[in-house]
Design an enzyme around this catalytic site. Structure first.
Site, PDB file in Angstrom:
ATOM      1  N   ARG A  74       5.320  29.317 -35.386  1.00 12.72           N
ATOM      2  CA  ARG A  74       6.406  28.479 -34.873  1.00 12.72           C
ATOM      3  C   ARG A  74       5.928  27.808 -33.584  1.00 12.72           C
ATOM      4  O   ARG A  74       5.470  28.485 -32.658  1.00 12.72           O
ATOM      5  CB  ARG A  74       7.649  29.345 -34.600  1.00 12.72           C
ATOM      6  CG  ARG A  74       8.749  28.582 -33.928  1.00 12.72           C
ATOM      7  CD  ARG A  74      10.009  29.419 -33.685  1.00 12.72           C
ATOM      8  NE  ARG A  74      10.959  28.593 -32.977  1.00 12.72           N
ATOM      9  CZ  ARG A  74      11.546  28.907 -31.824  1.00 12.72           C
ATOM     10  NH1 ARG A  74      11.330  30.083 -31.266  1.00 12.72           N
ATOM     11  NH2 ARG A  74      12.360  28.066 -31.244  1.00 12.72           N
ATOM     12  N   HIS A 118      12.412  22.182 -27.410  1.00 18.14           N
ATOM     13  CA  HIS A 118      12.248  23.420 -26.630  1.00 18.14           C
ATOM     14  C   HIS A 118      12.157  23.005 -25.157  1.00 18.14           C
ATOM     15  O   HIS A 118      11.182  23.291 -24.476  1.00 18.14           O
ATOM     16  CB  HIS A 118      11.020  24.192 -27.113  1.00 18.14           C
ATOM     17  CG  HIS A 118      11.013  25.644 -26.743  1.00 18.14           C
ATOM     18  ND1 HIS A 118      10.847  26.662 -27.664  1.00 18.14           N
ATOM     19  CD2 HIS A 118      11.132  26.271 -25.550  1.00 18.14           C
ATOM     20  CE1 HIS A 118      10.857  27.835 -27.046  1.00 18.14           C
ATOM     21  NE2 HIS A 118      11.031  27.625 -25.756  1.00 18.14           N
ATOM     22  N   GLU A 163      17.482  27.681 -28.229  1.00 17.06           N
ATOM     23  CA  GLU A 163      18.281  28.299 -27.172  1.00 17.06           C
ATOM     24  C   GLU A 163      19.102  27.288 -26.366  1.00 17.06           C
ATOM     25  O   GLU A 163      18.872  27.098 -25.156  1.00 17.06           O
ATOM     26  CB  GLU A 163      17.372  29.097 -26.224  1.00 17.06           C
ATOM     27  CG  GLU A 163      16.573  30.181 -26.916  1.00 17.06           C
ATOM     28  CD  GLU A 163      15.764  31.054 -25.950  1.00 17.06           C
ATOM     29  OE1 GLU A 163      15.803  30.807 -24.741  1.00 17.06           O
ATOM     30  OE2 GLU A 163      15.103  31.987 -26.426  1.00 17.06           O
ATOM     31  N   ASN A 294      16.779  34.410 -31.339  1.00 13.16           N
ATOM     32  CA  ASN A 294      15.834  34.929 -30.349  1.00 13.16           C
ATOM     33  C   ASN A 294      16.535  36.076 -29.657  1.00 13.16           C
ATOM     34  O   ASN A 294      17.648  35.915 -29.156  1.00 13.16           O
ATOM     35  CB  ASN A 294      15.475  33.864 -29.303  1.00 13.16           C
ATOM     36  CG  ASN A 294      14.690  32.701 -29.902  1.00 13.16           C
ATOM     37  OD1 ASN A 294      14.316  32.739 -31.082  1.00 13.16           O
ATOM     38  ND2 ASN A 294      14.450  31.687 -29.106  1.00 13.16           N
ATOM     39  N   TYR A 296      16.147  39.396 -26.891  1.00 11.61           N
ATOM     40  CA  TYR A 296      15.363  40.110 -25.880  1.00 11.61           C
ATOM     41  C   TYR A 296      16.070  41.354 -25.334  1.00 11.61           C
ATOM     42  O   TYR A 296      15.446  42.382 -25.163  1.00 11.61           O
ATOM     43  CB  TYR A 296      14.976  39.166 -24.736  1.00 11.61           C
ATOM     44  CG  TYR A 296      13.935  38.146 -25.207  1.00 11.61           C
ATOM     45  CD1 TYR A 296      12.579  38.456 -25.206  1.00 11.61           C
ATOM     46  CD2 TYR A 296      14.323  36.910 -25.727  1.00 11.61           C
ATOM     47  CE1 TYR A 296      11.624  37.561 -25.684  1.00 11.61           C
ATOM     48  CE2 TYR A 296      13.377  36.006 -26.208  1.00 11.61           C
ATOM     49  CZ  TYR A 296      12.033  36.337 -26.179  1.00 11.61           C
ATOM     50  OH  TYR A 296      11.098  35.461 -26.665  1.00 11.61           O
ATOM     51  N   GLU A 361      12.125  34.535 -32.227  1.00 15.01           N
ATOM     52  CA  GLU A 361      11.413  35.046 -31.045  1.00 15.01           C
ATOM     53  C   GLU A 361      11.844  36.474 -30.778  1.00 15.01           C
ATOM     54  O   GLU A 361      13.040  36.785 -30.818  1.00 15.01           O
ATOM     55  CB  GLU A 361      11.762  34.273 -29.759  1.00 15.01           C
ATOM     56  CG  GLU A 361      11.100  32.959 -29.592  1.00 15.01           C
ATOM     57  CD  GLU A 361      11.489  32.289 -28.280  1.00 15.01           C
ATOM     58  OE1 GLU A 361      11.770  32.995 -27.279  1.00 15.01           O
ATOM     59  OE2 GLU A 361      11.507  31.059 -28.274  1.00 15.01           O
TER      60      GLU A 361
HETATM   61  O1  IFM Z   1       9.311  32.025 -22.825  1.00 16.09           O
HETATM   62  C1  IFM Z   1      10.618  32.031 -23.296  1.00 16.09           C
HETATM   63  C2  IFM Z   1      10.800  31.033 -24.423  1.00 16.09           C
HETATM   64  O2  IFM Z   1      10.423  29.752 -24.044  1.00 16.09           O
HETATM   65  C3  IFM Z   1      12.239  30.999 -24.856  1.00 16.09           C
HETATM   66  N1  IFM Z   1      12.740  32.316 -25.128  1.00 16.09           N
HETATM   67  C4  IFM Z   1      12.482  33.362 -24.172  1.00 16.09           C
HETATM   68  C5  IFM Z   1      11.025  33.396 -23.811  1.00 16.09           C
HETATM   69  C6  IFM Z   1      10.749  34.514 -22.790  1.00 16.09           C
HETATM   70  O3  IFM Z   1      11.510  34.301 -21.637  1.00 16.09           O
END
Ligand code: IFM
Length: 456
Positions: A74, A118, A163, A294, A296, A361
């Site tokens: 990606r 992005h 995002e 995505n 985290y 992600e």
């Molecule tokens: O680096 C970023 C990415 O560009 C978008 N999602 C989170 C990642 C880590 O912060």
């Protein structure tokens, strides 16, 4: 633990974070060039001017991807490489760069997954109001048309936005990202125009036709929101954060409406809501072929009635985010919470969509370094990824239609306001020499891909 046959294991990157060559190939200036060159905005004054120099090394990077056995890659297209001033005819040199990249992926049997936005908006559009100006949605659809016409024959996965929460709120609400505004009404306007741009871009791509069986979707960063303490006020705070961070995007995309509680929360404080016109929500909620997520960490929050709007995310919601004391944190200071990913996947299935889902992600920053032998032993990243792969497998057993997983990131890269201080890559980059060294996690991930799952 086996994943379904054909599960798409890959990695992800983004243009401004890796390409460099900001003044080459006819590329125009983006808002991140401007922002990163503004003193005080990025840690140590780092910029994406050179980054991983990927623009000059696509073959070397493609060979590394092939060595790892990646099934998918990606990446994002830099809008200012295609339209240096944000409108008008496309710059052929920009399209050619991405054509060589996707052809190189295909030659190595790696499936390209392309993100159109992005965060590197052409500065010329920002000068006209950027995402707070409705015209930017139209310009985005125009740009999308050029890229789609050029590459639709080779690229099967198309992601409109990456995002939109980050672009809207870190960029316009809290001022931590480009263009650095700090105003909730601008963040809500940017949210609406990004989503409208997504809807218009889908229409544009569908009007060009579908040369293969191309899949069109969008990527959201989603975070379960939890009350930090067992108190009603914190539960309410978590609901506000869920509203702004998750439902403000999921509801218009999948239900054709903005969440009433959030619109009235801001309205009650004199902040204009999303500038919706007739027909917009129908466009925004047009069907997608897949959803990218995505993930985290979870947001842990408490009610903070005395909080005033500042650069701290959610301050304008009278909320204070906290990081739980217990448990492991990444080099970003983010808690390691694989269950948050499975929870969110199950919620998407139960409350929002039957569309296939891709983790577009997930990964972690580690304080990586090359040891005297040149090895980068990132055991923390291996255990992080392993736990998240197991979590999504659990969600799939509960019926989630997950089709692929893109690890963030292929290379260490420019981590936005954190500059090069945070390393997310499976491959270590020595920025002084641009030498790439696959970390222990890269070798481990190659094994996961070969076995089609983390066991073994
Ligand atoms: O680096 C970023 C990415 O560009 C978008 N999602 C989170 C990642 C880590 O912060």
């Amino acid at each position: 633990m086996q994943f379904p046959e054909g599960f798409l294991w890959g990695t992800a990157t983004a243009s401004y974070q890796i390409e460099g060559a900001v003044n080459e190939g006819g590329r125009g200036t983006s808002i991140w060039d401007t922002f990163s060159h503004t003193p005080g905005k990025v840690y140590r004054g780092d910029t994406g001017d050179i980054a991983c120099d990927h623009y000059h090394r696509p073959e070397e990077d493609l060979d590394l991807m092939a060595d790892l056995g990646l099934k998918a890659y990606r990446f994002s297209v830099a809008w200012p490489r295609i339209q240096p001033d944000g409108s008008g005819p496309p710059n052929q040199e920009g399209l050619d760069f991405y054509r060589r990249l996707v052809d190189g992926l295909r030659q190595r049997d790696i499936v390209p997954m392309l993100t159109l936005y992005h965060w590197d908006l052409p500065q010329a559009l920002e000068d006209r109001g950027g995402w707070t100006n409705r015209d930017t949605s139209e310009r985005f659809a125009e740009y999308t048309g050029f890229v789609y016409e050029a590459l639709a024959d080779t690229v099967p996965f198309w992601i409109t936005l990456n995002e939109p929460w980050v672009a809207s709120w870190l960029g316009h609400g809290y001022g931590l990202h480009a263009p650095g505004k700090q105003d909730a009404a601008s963040a809500l306007a940017a949210t609406h125009h990004l989503l409208l741009g997504h809807g218009l871009a889908l229409e544009r791509m569908r009007s060009v036709g579908n040369p293969g069986d191309n899949q069109l979707g969008v990527t959201l960063n989603l975070h379960p929101a939890l009350a930090a303490r067992d108190r009603d006020a914190d539960e309410e705070a978590a609901r506000r954060v869920d509203g702004q961070a998750n439902r403000l995007y999921l509801d218009p995309l999948f239900r054709g409406e903005y969440p009433e509680d959030i619109v009235s929360y801001y309205g009650g404080r004199g902040v204009d809501g999303p500038p919706v016109r007739d027909g917009d929500l129908e466009k925004i909620s047009g069907p997608v072929d897949f959803l990218g997520i995505n993930y985290y960490f979870r947001h842990h929050v408490r009610d903070a009635p005395d909080e005033t709007p500042s650069q701290i995310p959610f301050s304008d919601l009278a909320v204070r985010p906290i990081v739980p004391h217990a448990g492991e944190k990444t080099a970003m200071g983010w808690p390691v919470e694989p269950d948050g990913l499975s929870e969110m996947l199950v919620r998407l299935k139960d409350e929002y969509t039957d569309a296939p889902i891709y983790v577009t992600e997930n990964g972690r920053a580690v304080h990586d370094y090359a040891d005297p032998n040149g090895d980068v032993k990132d055991e923390e990243r291996i255990s992080y990824l392993d736990s998240h792969f197991r979590a999504v497998h659990g969600a799939m057993e509960q019926g989630v239609d997950l089709r692929g997983y893109m690890v963030w990131s292929f290379l260490d890269n420019f981590e936005w306001a954190e500059g090069y201080s945070k390393r997310f890559g499976l491959v270590y980059v020595d920025y002084a020499t641009q030498k790439r060294t696959p970390k222990s996690s890269a070798r481990w991930y190659a094994g996961v891909i070969r076995r089609n799952g983390p066991d073994g």
